[in-house]
Design a protein around this motif. Structure first.
Motif, mmCIF file in Angstrom:
data_model
loop_
_atom_site.group_PDB
_atom_site.id
_atom_site.type_symbol
_atom_site.label_atom_id
_atom_site.label_comp_id
_atom_site.label_asym_id
_atom_site.label_seq_id
_atom_site.Cartn_x
_atom_site.Cartn_y
_atom_site.Cartn_z
ATOM 1 N N ARG A 5 0.842 -1.194 0.000
ATOM 2 C CA ARG A 5 0.000 0.000 0.000
ATOM 3 C C ARG A 5 0.875 1.241 0.000
ATOM 4 O O ARG A 5 1.879 1.302 0.703
ATOM 5 C CB ARG A 5 -0.888 0.011 1.236
ATOM 6 C CG ARG A 5 -1.885 -1.105 1.197
ATOM 7 C CD ARG A 5 -3.241 -0.615 1.626
ATOM 8 N NE ARG A 5 -4.238 -1.578 1.163
ATOM 9 C CZ ARG A 5 -5.415 -1.249 0.649
ATOM 10 N NH1 ARG A 5 -5.753 0.013 0.524
ATOM 11 N NH2 ARG A 5 -6.258 -2.176 0.250
ATOM 12 N N CYS A 6 0.457 2.219 -0.794
ATOM 13 C CA CYS A 6 1.141 3.516 -0.768
ATOM 14 C C CYS A 6 1.067 4.092 0.645
ATOM 15 O O CYS A 6 -0.014 4.183 1.223
ATOM 16 C CB CYS A 6 0.478 4.463 -1.759
ATOM 17 S SG CYS A 6 1.064 6.154 -1.604
ATOM 18 N N PRO A 7 2.220 4.494 1.230
ATOM 19 C CA PRO A 7 2.186 5.022 2.595
ATOM 20 C C PRO A 7 1.468 6.369 2.690
ATOM 21 O O PRO A 7 1.073 6.789 3.769
ATOM 22 C CB PRO A 7 3.674 5.166 2.954
ATOM 23 C CG PRO A 7 4.389 5.204 1.658
ATOM 24 C CD PRO A 7 3.563 4.424 0.665
ATOM 25 N N LYS A 8 1.276 7.037 1.542
ATOM 26 C CA LYS A 8 0.642 8.364 1.577
ATOM 27 C C LYS A 8 -0.876 8.260 1.349
ATOM 28 O O LYS A 8 -1.653 8.803 2.120
ATOM 29 C CB LYS A 8 1.273 9.252 0.513
ATOM 30 C CG LYS A 8 0.862 10.706 0.614
ATOM 31 C CD LYS A 8 1.648 11.552 -0.371
ATOM 32 C CE LYS A 8 1.140 12.985 -0.367
ATOM 33 N NZ LYS A 8 1.647 13.711 -1.541
ATOM 34 N N CYS A 9 -1.290 7.544 0.289
ATOM 35 C CA CYS A 9 -2.713 7.553 -0.061
ATOM 36 C C CYS A 9 -3.361 6.177 0.066
ATOM 37 O O CYS A 9 -4.564 6.044 -0.197
ATOM 38 C CB CYS A 9 -2.912 8.088 -1.474
ATOM 39 S SG CYS A 9 -2.432 6.930 -2.773
ATOM 40 N N ASP A 10 -2.601 5.166 0.450
ATOM 41 C CA ASP A 10 -3.151 3.833 0.707
ATOM 42 C C ASP A 10 -3.542 3.077 -0.567
ATOM 43 O O ASP A 10 -4.195 2.050 -0.515
ATOM 44 C CB ASP A 10 -4.366 3.917 1.661
ATOM 45 C CG ASP A 10 -4.451 2.699 2.575
ATOM 46 O OD1 ASP A 10 -3.382 2.173 2.945
ATOM 47 O OD2 ASP A 10 -5.561 2.275 2.908
ATOM 48 N N GLU A 29 6.832 4.117 -7.293
ATOM 49 C CA GLU A 29 6.168 5.409 -7.407
ATOM 50 C C GLU A 29 4.681 5.123 -7.485
ATOM 51 O O GLU A 29 4.230 4.358 -8.337
ATOM 52 C CB GLU A 29 6.651 6.155 -8.645
ATOM 53 C CG GLU A 29 6.035 7.541 -8.705
ATOM 54 C CD GLU A 29 6.631 8.398 -9.829
ATOM 55 O OE1 GLU A 29 7.871 8.462 -9.948
ATOM 56 O OE2 GLU A 29 5.831 8.974 -10.582
ATOM 57 N N CYS A 30 3.927 5.709 -6.564
ATOM 58 C CA CYS A 30 2.494 5.448 -6.502
ATOM 59 C C CYS A 30 1.814 6.001 -7.753
ATOM 60 O O CYS A 30 1.968 7.178 -8.077
ATOM 61 C CB CYS A 30 1.907 6.099 -5.256
ATOM 62 S SG CYS A 30 0.123 5.995 -5.180
ATOM 63 N N PRO A 31 1.045 5.157 -8.496
ATOM 64 C CA PRO A 31 0.363 5.643 -9.698
ATOM 65 C C PRO A 31 -0.771 6.614 -9.367
ATOM 66 O O PRO A 31 -1.223 7.374 -10.220
ATOM 67 C CB PRO A 31 -0.184 4.373 -10.343
ATOM 68 C CG PRO A 31 -0.285 3.389 -9.229
ATOM 69 C CD PRO A 31 0.785 3.741 -8.248
ATOM 70 N N GLN A 32 -1.221 6.592 -8.125
ATOM 71 C CA GLN A 32 -2.353 7.440 -7.714
ATOM 72 C C GLN A 32 -1.887 8.848 -7.346
ATOM 73 O O GLN A 32 -2.403 9.825 -7.854
ATOM 74 C CB GLN A 32 -3.042 6.787 -6.510
ATOM 75 C CG GLN A 32 -4.344 7.428 -6.097
ATOM 76 C CD GLN A 32 -5.454 7.195 -7.104
ATOM 77 O OE1 GLN A 32 -5.458 6.213 -7.836
ATOM 78 N NE2 GLN A 32 -6.376 8.131 -7.169
ATOM 79 N N CYS A 33 -0.872 8.923 -6.464
ATOM 80 C CA CYS A 33 -0.496 10.247 -5.931
ATOM 81 C C CYS A 33 0.944 10.633 -6.253
ATOM 82 O O CYS A 33 1.363 11.739 -5.950
ATOM 83 C CB CYS A 33 -0.721 10.296 -4.414
ATOM 84 S SG CYS A 33 0.478 9.338 -3.469
ATOM 85 N N GLY A 34 1.706 9.716 -6.862
ATOM 86 C CA GLY A 34 3.067 10.064 -7.262
ATOM 87 C C GLY A 34 4.109 9.942 -6.171
ATOM 88 O O GLY A 34 5.298 10.180 -6.396
ATOM 89 N N LYS A 35 3.692 9.552 -4.969
ATOM 90 C CA LYS A 35 4.620 9.387 -3.845
ATOM 91 C C LYS A 35 5.649 8.304 -4.166
ATOM 92 O O LYS A 35 5.305 7.227 -4.650
ATOM 93 C CB LYS A 35 3.811 9.007 -2.604
ATOM 94 C CG LYS A 35 4.614 8.457 -1.455
ATOM 95 C CD LYS A 35 5.157 9.550 -0.577
ATOM 96 C CE LYS A 35 5.898 8.946 0.619
ATOM 97 N NZ LYS A 35 6.635 9.991 1.347
ATOM 98 N N GLN A 36 6.920 8.597 -3.912
ATOM 99 C CA GLN A 36 7.959 7.588 -4.069
ATOM 100 C C GLN A 36 8.295 7.001 -2.708
ATOM 101 O O GLN A 36 8.412 7.738 -1.729
ATOM 102 C CB GLN A 36 9.211 8.194 -4.693
ATOM 103 C CG GLN A 36 9.013 8.511 -6.159
ATOM 104 C CD GLN A 36 10.333 8.731 -6.887
ATOM 105 O OE1 GLN A 36 11.375 8.868 -6.270
ATOM 106 N NE2 GLN A 36 10.271 8.767 -8.204
HETATM 107 ZN ZN LIG Z 1 -0.208 7.173 -3.251
#
Ligand SMILES: [Zn+2]
Length: 171
Positions: A5-10, A29-36
């Motif tokens: 899970r993305c640590p920023k947006c889950d 790199e999260c495809p949803q929010c771009g968080k690396q």
């Molecule tokens: Zn994310």
């Protein structure tokens, strides 16, 4: 395939751990929010040790309106407890729709005393609704030793520690 899970947006992100060397460090790199973010794959030796770990005790999840009765194994080391969600990364998930149980609610650390008997230490997530032993809420950084028969409350969910020591008090 595994999911993290993305640590920023889950957002759940699927990847195939078989494509990478054990123990290697991966950047996503999260495809949803771009968080690396970075994760480290377990080395095979660690995984093998993990799989061979004996069960030190169990948590009985008492049935209520949100879920049926469940028994969760507890292992040496850190057991992270919370509401099961898709792709969850915790190792002791509870199948429940109890909205007051966080997806990471509390931890039980298991080690052994000098006689080799397992010891169980409870700490809070931190969670939204807190972690209770009996009627007492744990402090933010408190680490509470718990014994066989301890009653733990997470949101609207009750869990009972069963250490298998078989000498529970009956007074
Ligand atoms: Zn994310």
């Amino acid at each position: 395939m595994k999911k993290i899970r993305c640590p920023k947006c889950d957002e759940p992100i699927a990847f195939d751990p078989a494509r990478y060397e054990p123990g290697s460090s991966l950047v996503f790199e999260c495809p949803q929010c771009g968080k690396q973010f970075r994760i480290r794959l377990p080395a095979r030796r660690e995984e093998a040790e993990e799989a061979a770990r004996p069960v030190a005790g169990t948590l009985l999840v008492v049935e209520n309106a949100f879920h049926t009765e469940q028994t969760l194994p507890l292992y040496a080391g850190r057991n992270v407890i919370g509401r099961e969600v898709r792709g969850t990364n915790i190792n002791c998930p509870v199948k429940t729709v109890d909205p007051s149980m966080d997806t990471l609610h509390c931890r039980i650390d298991v080690d052994t005393d000098k006689q080799g008997r397992p010891r169980f230490t409870l700490s809070d997530g931190p969670s939204g609704t807190g972690t209770f032993v009996g009627t007492e809420i744990l402090g933010d950084r408190e680490r509470r030793r718990i014994e066989d028969g301890a009653i733990i409350t997470l949101g609207a969910t009750t869990l009972i520690l069963q250490t298998g020591s078989g000498d529970a008090q009956t007074n």
